[in-house]
Motif scaffolding. Sequence first.
Motif, PDB file in Angstrom:
ATOM      1  N   PHE A 137      -9.923 -21.940  -1.030  1.00 21.11           N
ATOM      2  CA  PHE A 137      -9.594 -21.168  -2.433  1.00 21.11           C
ATOM      3  C   PHE A 137      -8.040 -20.933  -2.494  1.00 21.11           C
ATOM      4  N   LEU A 138      -7.502 -20.586  -1.524  1.00 19.40           N
ATOM      5  CA  LEU A 138      -5.830 -20.236  -1.597  1.00 19.40           C
ATOM      6  C   LEU A 138      -5.048 -21.282  -1.148  1.00 19.40           C
ATOM      7  N   GLY A 139      -5.938 -22.406  -0.385  1.00 22.46           N
ATOM      8  CA  GLY A 139      -5.092 -23.681  -0.043  1.00 22.46           C
ATOM      9  C   GLY A 139      -4.264 -23.184   1.336  1.00 22.46           C
ATOM     10  N   LEU A 140      -4.729 -22.469   2.120  1.00 21.97           N
ATOM     11  CA  LEU A 140      -3.947 -21.808   3.523  1.00 21.97           C
ATOM     12  C   LEU A 140      -4.953 -22.962   4.429  1.00 21.97           C
ATOM     13  N   GLN A 141      -4.823 -24.207   4.305  1.00 21.16           N
ATOM     14  CA  GLN A 141      -5.638 -25.211   5.109  1.00 21.16           C
ATOM     15  C   GLN A 141      -5.524 -25.239   6.392  1.00 21.16           C
ATOM     16  N   THR A 142      -4.396 -25.024   6.859  1.00 24.55           N
ATOM     17  CA  THR A 142      -3.918 -25.411   8.488  1.00 24.55           C
ATOM     18  C   THR A 142      -4.215 -24.254   9.256  1.00 24.55           C
ATOM     19  N   GLU A 143      -5.185 -24.344  10.105  1.00 24.48           N
ATOM     20  CA  GLU A 143      -5.501 -23.031  10.806  1.00 24.48           C
ATOM     21  C   GLU A 143      -4.576 -23.250  12.000  1.00 24.48           C
ATOM     22  N   GLU A 144      -3.335 -22.407  12.163  1.00 25.58           N
ATOM     23  CA  GLU A 144      -2.214 -22.721  13.272  1.00 25.58           C
ATOM     24  C   GLU A 144      -3.081 -22.098  14.594  1.00 25.58           C
ATOM     25  N   PHE A 145      -3.717 -20.981  14.633  1.00 25.09           N
ATOM     26  CA  PHE A 145      -4.588 -20.783  15.990  1.00 25.09           C
ATOM     27  C   PHE A 145      -5.665 -19.693  15.651  1.00 25.09           C
ATOM     28  N   ASN A 146      -6.316 -19.726  16.308  1.00 24.71           N
ATOM     29  CA  ASN A 146      -7.555 -18.869  16.452  1.00 24.71           C
ATOM     30  C   ASN A 146      -7.908 -18.316  17.732  1.00 24.71           C
ATOM     31  N   LEU A 147      -7.627 -17.101  17.895  1.00 27.51           N
ATOM     32  CA  LEU A 147      -8.024 -16.511  19.079  1.00 27.51           C
ATOM     33  C   LEU A 147      -9.359 -15.658  19.046  1.00 27.51           C
ATOM     34  N   ALA A 188       3.453 -20.925   3.419  1.00 29.65           N
ATOM     35  CA  ALA A 188       2.741 -19.636   3.199  1.00 29.65           C
ATOM     36  C   ALA A 188       1.723 -19.355   3.990  1.00 29.65           C
ATOM     37  N   ASN A 189       1.646 -18.202   4.561  1.00 29.04           N
ATOM     38  CA  ASN A 189       0.427 -17.869   5.528  1.00 29.04           C
ATOM     39  C   ASN A 189       0.254 -16.573   5.747  1.00 29.04           C
ATOM     40  N   VAL A 190      -1.239 -16.347   6.246  1.00 24.13           N
ATOM     41  CA  VAL A 190      -1.634 -15.139   6.500  1.00 24.13           C
ATOM     42  C   VAL A 190      -2.350 -15.088   7.721  1.00 24.13           C
ATOM     43  N   GLN A 191      -2.400 -13.851   8.416  1.00 24.01           N
ATOM     44  CA  GLN A 191      -3.194 -13.824   9.671  1.00 24.01           C
ATOM     45  C   GLN A 191      -4.513 -12.802   9.297  1.00 24.01           C
ATOM     46  N   LEU A 192      -5.640 -13.391   9.585  1.00 23.66           N
ATOM     47  CA  LEU A 192      -6.839 -12.631   9.581  1.00 23.66           C
ATOM     48  C   LEU A 192      -7.203 -11.715  10.782  1.00 23.66           C
ATOM     49  N   VAL A 193      -7.479 -10.655  10.847  1.00 20.45           N
ATOM     50  CA  VAL A 193      -7.789  -9.954  12.107  1.00 20.45           C
ATOM     51  C   VAL A 193      -8.692  -9.112  12.123  1.00 20.45           C
ATOM     52  N   THR A 194      -9.750  -9.135  13.290  1.00 21.51           N
ATOM     53  CA  THR A 194     -10.835  -8.374  13.131  1.00 21.51           C
ATOM     54  C   THR A 194     -10.560  -7.182  13.961  1.00 21.51           C
ATOM     55  N   ALA A 195      -9.830  -7.177  14.948  1.00 22.74           N
ATOM     56  CA  ALA A 195      -9.516  -5.867  15.781  1.00 22.74           C
ATOM     57  C   ALA A 195      -8.600  -6.435  16.805  1.00 22.74           C
ATOM     58  N   TRP A 240     -10.098 -13.328  17.469  1.00 24.59           N
ATOM     59  CA  TRP A 240     -10.031 -11.838  16.712  1.00 24.59           C
ATOM     60  C   TRP A 240      -8.776 -11.771  16.006  1.00 24.59           C
ATOM     61  N   VAL A 241      -7.992 -12.871  16.035  1.00 24.71           N
ATOM     62  CA  VAL A 241      -6.794 -13.040  14.997  1.00 24.71           C
ATOM     63  C   VAL A 241      -6.762 -14.591  14.756  1.00 24.71           C
ATOM     64  N   ALA A 242      -6.441 -15.030  13.679  1.00 21.44           N
ATOM     65  CA  ALA A 242      -6.156 -16.398  13.241  1.00 21.44           C
ATOM     66  C   ALA A 242      -5.356 -16.409  12.338  1.00 21.44           C
ATOM     67  N   ARG A 243      -4.641 -17.558  12.052  1.00 24.38           N
ATOM     68  CA  ARG A 243      -3.273 -17.777  11.177  1.00 24.38           C
ATOM     69  C   ARG A 243      -3.570 -18.772  10.474  1.00 24.38           C
ATOM     70  N   TYR A 244      -3.743 -18.781   9.050  1.00 19.23           N
ATOM     71  CA  TYR A 244      -3.836 -19.835   7.878  1.00 19.23           C
ATOM     72  C   TYR A 244      -2.496 -20.041   7.232  1.00 19.23           C
ATOM     73  N   THR A 245      -2.020 -21.477   7.252  1.00 20.75           N
ATOM     74  CA  THR A 245      -0.815 -21.829   6.740  1.00 20.75           C
ATOM     75  C   THR A 245      -1.131 -22.879   5.570  1.00 20.75           C
ATOM     76  N   SER A 246      -0.199 -22.920   4.453  1.00 18.27           N
ATOM     77  CA  SER A 246      -0.340 -23.750   3.425  1.00 18.27           C
ATOM     78  C   SER A 246       0.615 -24.888   3.973  1.00 18.27           C
ATOM     79  N   PRO A 247       0.157 -26.010   4.287  1.00 16.99           N
ATOM     80  CA  PRO A 247       0.842 -27.396   4.613  1.00 16.99           C
ATOM     81  C   PRO A 247       1.988 -27.602   3.605  1.00 16.99           C
ATOM     82  N   GLU A 248       1.709 -27.395   2.580  1.00 21.05           N
ATOM     83  CA  GLU A 248       2.892 -27.633   1.429  1.00 21.05           C
ATOM     84  C   GLU A 248       3.996 -26.543   1.222  1.00 21.05           C
ATOM     85  N   SER A 249       3.546 -25.346   1.429  1.00 20.61           N
ATOM     86  CA  SER A 249       4.673 -24.281   1.185  1.00 20.61           C
ATOM     87  C   SER A 249       5.225 -23.458   2.470  1.00 20.61           C
TER      88      SER A 249
END
Length: 151
Positions: free
Chosen positions: A59-69, A82-89, A71-80
């Motif tokens: 939905f947000l277009g943060l299509q590139t998963e830069e890493f996924n450990l 822009a990124n966000v990290q999702l964190v469980t703990a 408990w934490v994963a970073r998703y980034t827009s290949p165009e802009s």
Amino acid sequence: MSLMLLVVLRANARRWNVVCNRYRENGNIHRGGPVRAVRITPNLPVADIGEANGFYQEFLGLQTEEFNLGWVARYTSPESGANVQLVTADATAAADSVMSVHADDVDAAYAEAQRRGYVIVHPLTTETWGVRRFLVRAPDGNVINIVQHRD
């Protein structure tokens, strides 16, 4: 933002890190003053990264998963970029952070946080996944992850 501009910005950031590292190696260490942030990434709490990532990727277009450990994963827009990290703990810290501030000199940032009397939530640590970081509590109560990635 074009992909070319993003590539140039990332290349310049890498060059800046090399310059800063050489500067420090020559005995010129940043003494005092604000943290020099290279990038700031929001850390969003989620119950399950696998269940949450569809919204951020599709939905947000943060299509590139830069890493996924796990408990934490970073998703980034290949165009802009822009990124966000999702964190469980957080895997090693007792508290979760609201954002990650990528610093050019995490050791100097740690010394400055101590000098200013801020509460250190997680001590300066070189983590097994390849970052050097600490967590500090801002006066407003937010926990901030100050991090430096290996080049």
